[in-house]
Motif scaffolding. Structure first.
Motif, PDB file in Angstrom:
ATOM      1  N   PRO A  54      90.115  77.102  48.605  1.00  0.00           N
ATOM      2  CA  PRO A  54      89.403  75.840  48.404  1.00  0.00           C
ATOM      3  C   PRO A  54      90.387  74.757  47.978  1.00  0.00           C
ATOM      4  O   PRO A  54      91.262  74.999  47.152  1.00  0.00           O
ATOM      5  CB  PRO A  54      88.415  76.164  47.281  1.00  0.00           C
ATOM      6  N   TYR A  55      90.229  73.563  48.550  1.00  0.00           N
ATOM      7  CA  TYR A  55      91.207  72.505  48.301  1.00  0.00           C
ATOM      8  C   TYR A  55      90.556  71.255  47.718  1.00  0.00           C
ATOM      9  O   TYR A  55      90.873  70.837  46.620  1.00  0.00           O
ATOM     10  CB  TYR A  55      91.937  72.197  49.605  1.00  0.00           C
ATOM     11  N   CYS A  56      89.638  70.653  48.473  1.00  0.00           N
ATOM     12  CA  CYS A  56      89.110  69.360  48.029  1.00  0.00           C
ATOM     13  C   CYS A  56      87.995  69.510  46.994  1.00  0.00           C
ATOM     14  O   CYS A  56      87.773  68.605  46.193  1.00  0.00           O
ATOM     15  CB  CYS A  56      88.617  68.550  49.225  1.00  0.00           C
ATOM     16  N   MET A  57      87.273  70.592  47.032  1.00  0.00           N
ATOM     17  CA  MET A  57      86.153  70.870  46.129  1.00  0.00           C
ATOM     18  C   MET A  57      85.039  69.825  46.225  1.00  0.00           C
ATOM     19  O   MET A  57      84.278  69.633  45.277  1.00  0.00           O
ATOM     20  CB  MET A  57      86.627  71.005  44.674  1.00  0.00           C
ATOM     21  N   GLY A  59      83.487  69.190  49.722  1.00  0.00           N
ATOM     22  CA  GLY A  59      82.831  69.288  51.011  1.00  0.00           C
ATOM     23  C   GLY A  59      83.523  68.633  52.176  1.00  0.00           C
ATOM     24  O   GLY A  59      82.908  68.444  53.224  1.00  0.00           O
ATOM     25  N   VAL A  60      84.799  68.313  52.059  1.00  0.00           N
ATOM     26  CA  VAL A  60      85.494  67.599  53.122  1.00  0.00           C
ATOM     27  C   VAL A  60      86.401  68.505  53.954  1.00  0.00           C
ATOM     28  O   VAL A  60      86.403  68.442  55.178  1.00  0.00           O
ATOM     29  CB  VAL A  60      86.314  66.425  52.540  1.00  0.00           C
ATOM     30  N   CYS A  61      87.172  69.386  53.340  1.00  0.00           N
ATOM     31  CA  CYS A  61      88.251  70.091  54.046  1.00  0.00           C
ATOM     32  C   CYS A  61      87.816  71.391  54.745  1.00  0.00           C
ATOM     33  O   CYS A  61      88.489  71.867  55.629  1.00  0.00           O
ATOM     34  CB  CYS A  61      89.390  70.397  53.085  1.00  0.00           C
ATOM     35  N   PHE A  62      86.734  71.978  54.345  1.00  0.00           N
ATOM     36  CA  PHE A  62      86.229  73.239  54.908  1.00  0.00           C
ATOM     37  C   PHE A  62      87.193  74.416  54.696  1.00  0.00           C
ATOM     38  O   PHE A  62      87.129  75.411  55.403  1.00  0.00           O
ATOM     39  CB  PHE A  62      85.876  73.110  56.399  1.00  0.00           C
ATOM     40  N   CYS A  64      87.100  76.264  52.184  1.00  0.00           N
ATOM     41  CA  CYS A  64      86.420  77.145  51.236  1.00  0.00           C
ATOM     42  C   CYS A  64      85.365  78.024  51.899  1.00  0.00           C
ATOM     43  O   CYS A  64      84.523  78.591  51.205  1.00  0.00           O
ATOM     44  CB  CYS A  64      85.755  76.294  50.151  1.00  0.00           C
ATOM     45  N   GLN A  75      80.079  76.556  52.831  1.00  0.00           N
ATOM     46  CA  GLN A  75      81.096  75.860  52.041  1.00  0.00           C
ATOM     47  C   GLN A  75      80.895  76.219  50.568  1.00  0.00           C
ATOM     48  O   GLN A  75      79.999  75.714  49.900  1.00  0.00           O
ATOM     49  CB  GLN A  75      80.994  74.352  52.245  1.00  0.00           C
ATOM     50  N   CYS A  77      82.329  75.347  47.964  1.00  0.00           N
ATOM     51  CA  CYS A  77      82.450  74.278  46.968  1.00  0.00           C
ATOM     52  C   CYS A  77      81.159  73.497  46.803  1.00  0.00           C
ATOM     53  O   CYS A  77      81.036  72.697  45.874  1.00  0.00           O
ATOM     54  CB  CYS A  77      83.597  73.341  47.311  1.00  0.00           C
TER      55      CYS A  77
HETATM   56  S1  FES Z   1      86.969  72.950  49.198  1.00  0.00           S
HETATM   57 FE1  FES Z   1      87.058  71.421  50.734  1.00  0.00          FE
HETATM   58  S2  FES Z   1      85.146  71.604  51.743  1.00  0.00           S
HETATM   59 FE2  FES Z   1      85.052  73.035  50.135  1.00  0.00          FE
END
Ligand code: FES
Length: 98
Positions: A54-57, A59-62, A64, A75, A77
């Motif tokens: 998980p990166y952005c936490m 809902g943007v990067c997917f 997770c 997702q 996050c």
């Molecule tokens: S951590 Fe980026 S969409 Fe979930």
């Protein structure tokens, strides 16, 4: 790498990650609980098999994506934990019909 604050007094609950009991806290998202667990929770991408966390936490990067209660590509996050939740770390693409 991640550790909970000593000030965190939220009630704990149990979830299952790849069949192993993991302690989470009420209000955690699935991704936050996975990162705080200290377990290796890296998923593998569908095309190259590259590891992702998980990166952005938000809902943007997917990065997770996990399987939650048998439903893939969720997702983590964006999903709050619930007692008894079954989480599987995705390795590659999700399986159809799950
Ligand atoms: S951590 Fe980026 S969409 Fe979930």
């Amino acid at each position: 790498m991640f550790r909970r604050s000593d000030q965190d007094r939220r009630p704990s609950l149990q979830i299952f990650v790849d069949g192993v009991t993991v302690e989470a806290r009420e209000g955690d998202t699935v991704s936050a609980a996975l990162l705080a667990s200290g377990r290796d929770v890296r998923r593998e991408t569908a095309v190259s098999g590259a590891p992702r966390l998980p990166y952005c936490m938000m809902g943007v990067c997917f990065d997770c994506l996990v399987t939650i209660d048998g439903v893939g590509n969720r997702q983590g996050c964006l999903v709050p934990v619930a007692a008894g939740m079954q989480i599987e770390i995705q390795k590659g693409k999700r399986e159809i019909g799950r």
